[in-house]
Write an enzyme that holds these catalytic residues in place. Structure first.
Site, PDB file in Angstrom:
ATOM      1  N   SER A 198       0.819  -1.214   0.000  1.00  0.00           N
ATOM      2  CA  SER A 198       0.000   0.000   0.000  1.00  0.00           C
ATOM      3  C   SER A 198       0.853   1.263   0.000  1.00  0.00           C
ATOM      4  O   SER A 198       1.710   1.426   0.879  1.00  0.00           O
ATOM      5  CB  SER A 198      -0.867   0.075   1.266  1.00  0.00           C
ATOM      6  N   GLU A 236      -9.979 -10.197   1.117  1.00  0.00           N
ATOM      7  CA  GLU A 236     -10.824  -9.943  -0.067  1.00  0.00           C
ATOM      8  C   GLU A 236     -11.703 -11.150  -0.393  1.00  0.00           C
ATOM      9  O   GLU A 236     -12.590 -11.058  -1.228  1.00  0.00           O
ATOM     10  CB  GLU A 236      -9.934  -9.587  -1.260  1.00  0.00           C
ATOM     11  N   ASN A 270       1.590   3.683  10.870  1.00  0.00           N
ATOM     12  CA  ASN A 270       0.809   4.160  12.016  1.00  0.00           C
ATOM     13  C   ASN A 270       1.180   3.294  13.209  1.00  0.00           C
ATOM     14  O   ASN A 270       1.770   2.229  13.034  1.00  0.00           O
ATOM     15  CB  ASN A 270      -0.699   3.993  11.720  1.00  0.00           C
ATOM     16  N   HIS A 329      -7.710   3.794   6.283  1.00  0.00           N
ATOM     17  CA  HIS A 329      -6.880   3.289   5.186  1.00  0.00           C
ATOM     18  C   HIS A 329      -6.184   4.447   4.459  1.00  0.00           C
ATOM     19  O   HIS A 329      -5.038   4.336   4.016  1.00  0.00           O
ATOM     20  CB  HIS A 329      -7.776   2.497   4.221  1.00  0.00           C
TER      21      HIS A 329
HETATM   22  N1  HPA Z   1      -2.950  -2.969  11.361  1.00  0.00           N
HETATM   23  C1  HPA Z   1      -3.011  -3.898  10.397  1.00  0.00           C
HETATM   24  N2  HPA Z   1      -2.587  -3.670   9.170  1.00  0.00           N
HETATM   25  C2  HPA Z   1      -2.063  -2.468   8.888  1.00  0.00           C
HETATM   26  C3  HPA Z   1      -1.969  -1.460   9.844  1.00  0.00           C
HETATM   27  C4  HPA Z   1      -2.442  -1.728  11.162  1.00  0.00           C
HETATM   28  O1  HPA Z   1      -2.391  -0.878  12.073  1.00  0.00           O
HETATM   29  N3  HPA Z   1      -1.412  -0.381   9.245  1.00  0.00           N
HETATM   30  C5  HPA Z   1      -1.168  -0.738   7.959  1.00  0.00           C
HETATM   31  N4  HPA Z   1      -1.554  -2.008   7.732  1.00  0.00           N
END
Ligand code: HPA
Length: 278
Positions: free
Chosen positions: A31, A87, A236, A248
């Site tokens: 991502s 998905e 994050n 997201h």
């Molecule tokens: N948790 C799970 N998947 C993720 C996270 C998260 O905090 N951040 C990016 N992908």
């Protein structure tokens, strides 16, 4: 029961009608990290939709194509976007792209993702070299009849992440002056993010970061004898806070911001890998 070997061989035939390119390394861009694919010396690109029987991602921010070309001297196949278990695809289908890239000739798998930080010393924007993984919260992609041509029934997961490749990642980061943390990646099914109690539990179990991909892909690759390395971009801190619930979009925004440094690190590391004799 689906015949996954046949599915993979069918996909391989279709790819081989388009190109005879033989990659040495396979790179999966997670991502917000897809832009690296725009920088390589491109030989060919194949949209996942063009391959009958290939799983197509529905996630925003995932492009859904293979880019084939060179990073330095290294022939690479890049996945710009992956499919996820959440998905609705069964695990053997989630890892079908890994099987296919291995069948095309790839020996090295370089995994990347955006992940939530669990280790309290991490901050959003950090990079974490994946040193090991916990896949116990998702089904194994190896469930079902074993394809002997791919690998053994009970493969060891003793060393999933290749020591030599990890050494190159660390050296490269140091040379570029890019701080690189390291730690254990834990995969959940998603698509929901974790509760505060889950984050606490995962920390106690030894996880440093959590995400919704990667560990199952690494298992399939290890099953097929590939050498694996990986980097998480900590987008994050996992769980977020109640005043500021995680989205997201936020995950993508942080990953995008970290992308220039990330690109530099991945690109240089792959150039170094091409110079090594394995
Ligand atoms: N948790 C799970 N998947 C993720 C996270 C998260 O905090 N951040 C990016 N992908």
């Amino acid at each position: 029961m689906d015949n996954w070997e046949k599915r993979v061989e069918d996909c391989l035939l279709q790819v081989r009608e388009k190109t005879d390119f033989v990659p040495k390394a396979a790179l999966i861009l997670g991502s917000g990290l897809g832009a690296l694919a725009d920088e390589i010396t491109c030989v060919e690109s194949i949209s996942y939709k063009e391959i009958n029987g290939f799983p197509v991602s529905t996630v925003a921010g995932h492009k859904g194509r293979f880019v084939l070309g060179y990073i330095g001297e290294m022939p690479v196949i890049i996945m710009q976007g992956r499919v996820h278990y959440y998905e609705g695809y069964p695990m053997p289908e989630v890892v079908l792209p890994i099987r296919l890239m291995r069948r095309m000739g790839a020996e090295i798998l370089f995994l990347t993702n955006a992940a939530g930080g669990i280790n309290p010393t991490f901050s959003p924007g950090d990079f974490m070299m994946i040193s090991d993984q916990i896949s116990s919260f998702v089904p194994s992609p190896l469930i079902g009849p074993n394809v002997e041509a791919w690998g053994m029934r009970f493969p060891s997961m003793d060393t999933v992440y290749d020591k030599k490749l990890c050494g190159i990642l660390k050296d490269t980061a140091q040379r570029l002056g890019i701080p690189l943390k390291q730690g254990v990646y834990l995969q959940t099914t998603g698509p929901n993010y974790e509760s505060v109690a889950e984050v606490k539990m995962f920390g106690k179990l030894g996880a440093d970061a959590v995400g919704m991909s990667t560990a199952a892909e690494a298992i399939a690759a290890k099953h097929m004898g590939m050498r694996i390395c990986g980097i998480s971009c900590i987008s994050n801190m996992a769980g977020g806070t109640s005043e500021n619930p995680l989205t997201h979009e936020e995950v993508n925004a942080i990953a995008n911001k970290a992308a220039p440094q990330f690109k530099k690190l991945v690109k240089e590391a792959i150039i170094r890998m091409a110079e090594e004799r394995f």
